[in-house]
Scaffold this motif. Structure first.
Motif, PDB file in Angstrom:
ATOM      1  N   GLY A   1       0.692  -1.220   0.038  1.00 58.46           N
ATOM      2  CA  GLY A   1       0.239   0.024  -0.007  1.00 58.46           C
ATOM      3  C   GLY A   1       0.847   1.155   0.149  1.00 58.46           C
ATOM      4  O   GLY A   1       0.302   2.434  -0.054  1.00 58.46           O
ATOM      5  N   ARG A   2       2.192   1.049  -0.121  1.00 55.99           N
ATOM      6  CA  ARG A   2       3.003   2.384   0.063  1.00 55.99           C
ATOM      7  C   ARG A   2       3.796   2.280  -1.370  1.00 55.99           C
ATOM      8  O   ARG A   2       3.223   2.830  -2.338  1.00 55.99           O
ATOM      9  N   ASP A   3       5.004   1.603  -1.407  1.00 59.95           N
ATOM     10  CA  ASP A   3       5.457   1.471  -2.751  1.00 59.95           C
ATOM     11  C   ASP A   3       5.525   0.191  -3.205  1.00 59.95           C
ATOM     12  O   ASP A   3       6.108  -0.205  -4.208  1.00 59.95           O
ATOM     13  N   VAL A   4       4.816  -0.846  -2.541  1.00 63.55           N
ATOM     14  CA  VAL A   4       4.382  -2.049  -3.129  1.00 63.55           C
ATOM     15  C   VAL A   4       2.791  -1.962  -3.328  1.00 63.55           C
ATOM     16  O   VAL A   4       1.983  -1.715  -2.401  1.00 63.55           O
ATOM     17  N   ILE A   5       2.561  -2.000  -4.559  1.00 61.54           N
ATOM     18  CA  ILE A   5       1.206  -1.528  -4.981  1.00 61.54           C
ATOM     19  C   ILE A   5       0.747  -2.940  -5.776  1.00 61.54           C
ATOM     20  O   ILE A   5       1.359  -3.633  -6.179  1.00 61.54           O
ATOM     21  N   HIS A   6      -0.755  -2.616  -6.076  1.00 57.62           N
ATOM     22  CA  HIS A   6      -1.184  -3.678  -6.942  1.00 57.62           C
ATOM     23  C   HIS A   6      -2.498  -3.079  -7.927  1.00 57.62           C
ATOM     24  O   HIS A   6      -2.419  -3.810  -9.218  1.00 57.62           O
ATOM     25  N   CYS A   7      -2.850  -1.946  -7.793  1.00 59.41           N
ATOM     26  CA  CYS A   7      -3.752  -1.672  -8.844  1.00 59.41           C
ATOM     27  C   CYS A   7      -3.383  -0.259  -9.615  1.00 59.41           C
ATOM     28  O   CYS A   7      -2.921   0.836  -9.055  1.00 59.41           O
ATOM     29  N   PRO A   8      -3.233  -0.216 -10.868  1.00 60.56           N
ATOM     30  CA  PRO A   8      -2.664   0.844 -11.581  1.00 60.56           C
ATOM     31  C   PRO A   8      -3.800   2.071 -11.643  1.00 60.56           C
ATOM     32  O   PRO A   8      -3.212   3.224 -11.717  1.00 60.56           O
ATOM     33  N   TYR A   9      -5.036   1.799 -11.388  1.00 63.19           N
ATOM     34  CA  TYR A   9      -5.888   2.983 -11.397  1.00 63.19           C
ATOM     35  C   TYR A   9      -6.024   3.477 -10.040  1.00 63.19           C
ATOM     36  O   TYR A   9      -6.231   4.810  -9.856  1.00 63.19           O
ATOM     37  N   CYS A  10      -5.455   2.918  -9.181  1.00 63.72           N
ATOM     38  CA  CYS A  10      -5.276   3.617  -7.653  1.00 63.72           C
ATOM     39  C   CYS A  10      -4.069   4.173  -7.446  1.00 63.72           C
ATOM     40  O   CYS A  10      -3.827   5.044  -6.910  1.00 63.72           O
ATOM     41  N   HIS A  11      -2.908   3.542  -8.185  1.00 62.74           N
ATOM     42  CA  HIS A  11      -1.443   4.007  -7.778  1.00 62.74           C
ATOM     43  C   HIS A  11      -0.858   4.509  -9.041  1.00 62.74           C
ATOM     44  O   HIS A  11       0.527   4.961  -9.036  1.00 62.74           O
ATOM     45  N   GLY A  12      -1.323   4.188 -10.368  1.00 63.35           N
ATOM     46  CA  GLY A  12      -0.441   4.497 -11.560  1.00 63.35           C
ATOM     47  C   GLY A  12      -0.072   5.882 -11.391  1.00 63.35           C
ATOM     48  O   GLY A  12       1.173   6.316 -11.965  1.00 63.35           O
ATOM     49  N   TRP A  13      -0.891   6.872 -11.281  1.00 63.27           N
ATOM     50  CA  TRP A  13      -0.495   8.118 -11.419  1.00 63.27           C
ATOM     51  C   TRP A  13       0.748   8.719 -10.606  1.00 63.27           C
ATOM     52  O   TRP A  13       1.446   9.246 -10.837  1.00 63.27           O
ATOM     53  N   GLU A  14       0.701   8.245  -9.410  1.00 66.89           N
ATOM     54  CA  GLU A  14       1.446   8.486  -8.331  1.00 66.89           C
ATOM     55  C   GLU A  14       3.021   7.853  -8.713  1.00 66.89           C
ATOM     56  O   GLU A  14       4.131   8.316  -8.138  1.00 66.89           O
ATOM     57  N   VAL A  15       2.985   6.835  -9.520  1.00 68.30           N
ATOM     58  CA  VAL A  15       4.552   6.424  -9.920  1.00 68.30           C
ATOM     59  C   VAL A  15       4.888   6.521 -11.317  1.00 68.30           C
ATOM     60  O   VAL A  15       5.441   5.862 -11.954  1.00 68.30           O
ATOM     61  N   ARG A  16       3.982   7.485 -12.032  1.00 70.21           N
ATOM     62  CA  ARG A  16       4.187   7.558 -13.416  1.00 70.21           C
ATOM     63  C   ARG A  16       5.555   8.025 -13.593  1.00 70.21           C
ATOM     64  O   ARG A  16       6.210   8.878 -12.807  1.00 70.21           O
ATOM     65  N   ASP A  17       5.953   7.544 -14.762  1.00 70.11           N
ATOM     66  CA  ASP A  17       7.482   7.726 -15.263  1.00 70.11           C
ATOM     67  C   ASP A  17       8.568   7.361 -14.577  1.00 70.11           C
ATOM     68  O   ASP A  17       9.615   7.831 -14.426  1.00 70.11           O
ATOM     69  N   ARG A  18       8.192   6.527 -13.368  1.00 75.53           N
ATOM     70  CA  ARG A  18       9.292   5.859 -12.559  1.00 75.53           C
ATOM     71  C   ARG A  18       9.603   4.472 -12.895  1.00 75.53           C
ATOM     72  O   ARG A  18       9.081   4.070 -13.796  1.00 75.53           O
TER      73      ARG A  18
END
Length: 338
Positions: free
Chosen positions: A130-147
């Motif tokens: 739920g932090r930097d181990v994630i599962h849902c691109p729609y929940c977290h994708g924007w936050e890790v974009r271009d990384r």
């Protein structure tokens, strides 16, 4: 101080997340007596915010739930903390027993207990969930974009997950771990520029409370800013076993859910489900909407039952108890326990 419970309610909602509170809000506005029992263990508790929720994008999960509880209580609904140990059939309704010994009766049940994420046994993974181990691109994708994003082969949806995250970043690495992609899958990943790294993952490398990379079994470190993992999702529904309602394998192979129709009605009469307990992929907005749909179906079911009883009393006005029953249904006294 333990909140006092009534003896019975029209509907007991088991689970106080987005689905449960939305269902309770709809039922309370329909002038039903409703109780929400919440164990206080929301799936999204580690997340910084609820993303993609219209007009509430980024709101903290705890704040969203507190607002929901306040709204339900504002219409006369009751929300209490507790965990349900068992639900059984009793006469024409249900007996709900909490693990602390309290019990209540309900004419209908709405189960919105969500699910448990079972994640691979890789050192460091659970702590970062739920932090930097994630599962849902729609929940977290924007936050890790271009990384630099890694995807762990941890379930039947892993390749699909990698192809989705490729939408948010050109730097996506697929870790085969214990399940190498098939020839066709490898071709699809290569065509989209997703690098495949063979070999089992030994651990996650954490420095100063952040993920810096994935450590392989041979000692190599592949630097990554985030790691996507497909968990096995299992419905929290063990307490329904006495009713003969048990989770079944989801068609996707991603876990177990409680099957239901489009309104959330299960195979057990009087029991509805909504949210992740039945729809493993539902985000907060979808779960809330499902709770509303299920609540409307429950209210309609109760109205139909009350109408049948009223018609029977109307046809035989001199039967025992008919006068009191007609008065009760007309005035709505039963709804609010007056």
């Amino acid at each position: 101080m333990t909140e006092q419970l009534r003896e019975s309610y029209d509907v007991v909602v088991i689970g106080g997340g987005a689905a449960g509170l939305s269902g309770a809000l709809t039922l309370a506005r329909a002038r039903r007596s409703v109780l929400v029992i919440d164990a206080g263990a929301p799936r999204n508790a580690p997340a910084d915010g609820v993303q993609g929720l219209l007009a509430r994008d980024g709101i903290r999960p705890a704040e969203l739930l507190e607002r929901g509880r306040t709204e339900v209580r504002g219409y006369g609904g009751q929300v209490v903390s507790g965990e349900v140990g068992a639900a059984t059939r009793e006469d024409d309704g249900f007996a709900v027993v909490l693990t602390d010994g309290r019990s209540v009766r309900a004419r209908r049940l709405l189960v919105t207990t969500g699910l448990v994420d079972e994640v691979p046994d890789v050192p460091g993974l659970r702590a970062r969930w739920g932090r930097d181990v994630i599962h849902c691109p729609y929940c977290h994708g924007w936050e890790v974009r271009d990384r630099a994003i890694g995807v762990l082969a941890s379930g039947p949806m892993a390749v699909h997950q990698a192809l989705l995250f490729r939408q948010w970043s050109a730097d996506v690495t697929f870790f085969s771990h214990t399940a190498a992609p098939s020839g066709e899958e490898a071709e699809r990943l290569a065509a989209r520029g997703v690098r495949v790294v063979p070999g089992e993952v030994a651990s996650l490398e954490i420095v100063e409370d952040r993920l810096v990379g994935v450590r392989l079994g041979d000692g190599r470190l592949v630097r990554r800013d985030a790691l996507a993992v497909s968990s096995r999702m299992v419905a929290r529904a063990g307490f329904l076993a006495a009713l003969g309602l048990r989770p079944a394998e989801h068609p996707s192979g991603a876990g177990e859910h409680v099957p239901a129709d489009a309104t959330g009605r299960t195979e057990v009469p009087g029991v509805w489900v909504a949210g992740n307990v039945t729809d493993l992929a539902a985000q907060v907005g979808a779960a809330a909407a499902a709770g509303t749909v299920a609540a409307a179906a429950i209210n309609a079911d109760l109205v139909a039952e009350e109408t049948r009883q009223s018609v029977a009393a109307f046809r035989d006005p001199f039967s025992a108890g008919s006068e009191a029953r007609i008065s009760e249904l007309v005035t709505g006294d039963r709804r609010h326990g007056m």
